[in-house]
Design an enzyme around this catalytic site. Structure first.
Site, PDB file in Angstrom:
ATOM      1  CB  CYS A   1      -0.975  -0.061   1.175  1.00 13.51           C
ATOM      2  SG  CYS A   1      -2.320   1.136   1.111  1.00 13.51           S
ATOM      3  CG  HIS A   2      -0.365   4.954   1.236  1.00 12.07           C
ATOM      4  ND1 HIS A   2      -1.541   4.263   1.028  1.00 12.07           N
ATOM      5  CD2 HIS A   2      -0.536   6.170   0.665  1.00 12.07           C
ATOM      6  CE1 HIS A   2      -2.395   5.034   0.373  1.00 12.07           C
ATOM      7  NE2 HIS A   2      -1.810   6.190   0.138  1.00 12.07           N
TER       8      HIS A   2
END
Length: 180
Positions: free
Chosen positions: A113-114
């Site tokens: 994800c991030h």
């Protein structure tokens, strides 16, 4: 044949705002394969988890401050996402130094994800093939990465995935690759 991680110690680097499922599911897969995990963070006590970045989703107990951790004590590193979590980590000199040292030690690292934001700040993505959540792909390209849109990407000892939807494949790949 199922991979075993008996005797392996995995650092999980996370801060407040971590996406609960992105910490919980990979950690469960690692523990299920026999690994020992240790949650590192910026402060002691508990870190606040989130669901879809918006809703409170409980807490996780911190095992050790990243400022007190040594790369030599771990066999692999897991960096979950959520927007707030890596945004805090990438502004911490201790967290960035830990990630940079992990990359320099050429130990396995996994992120989703991030999560790669902290790796971009540590300047360890140049020439690496990686995936992430769509909103940070420009940041990763600007950090020198070859960014692709795939469920799981393995580039040497770096494993990456896009989002919680990829967790089944991500978890299986993390266990498999951390066992090598």
């Amino acid at each position: 044949m199922a991979q075993t991680l008996e005797g392996r110690k995995v650092a999980i680097l996370a801060a407040d705002g971590v996406e609960r499922v992105e910490l919980e599911e990979p950690r469960g897969a690692l523990l299920g394969a026999g690994a020992d995990t240790e949650l590192l963070s910026l402060h002691g006590g508990d870190i606040q988890a989130r669901q879809m970045d918006l809703d409170a989703a409980g807490t996780f107990s911190v095992d050790k401050l990243v400022s007190d951790a040594s790369v030599d004590d771990y066999d692999a590193l897991l960096m979950p996402g959520g927007t707030m979590n890596p945004d805090q980590l990438r502004t911490s000199a201790d967290a960035v130094a830990f990630v940079k040292a992990f990359a320099e030690a050429d130990k396995p690292m996994a992120t989703i994800c991030h999560g790669p934001w902290t790796m971009a700040e540590a300047d360890v993505l140049r020439g690496r093939r990686i995936t992430s959540y769509p909103s940070i792909r420009t940041d990763l390209r600007n950090a020198g990465a070859d960014v692709v849109d795939e469920e799981v990407v393995v580039d040497g000892k770096l494993i990456s995935s896009r989002s919680p939807a990829d967790l089944p494949a991500f978890c299986a790949t993390v266990v498999d690759r951390f066992a090598l």
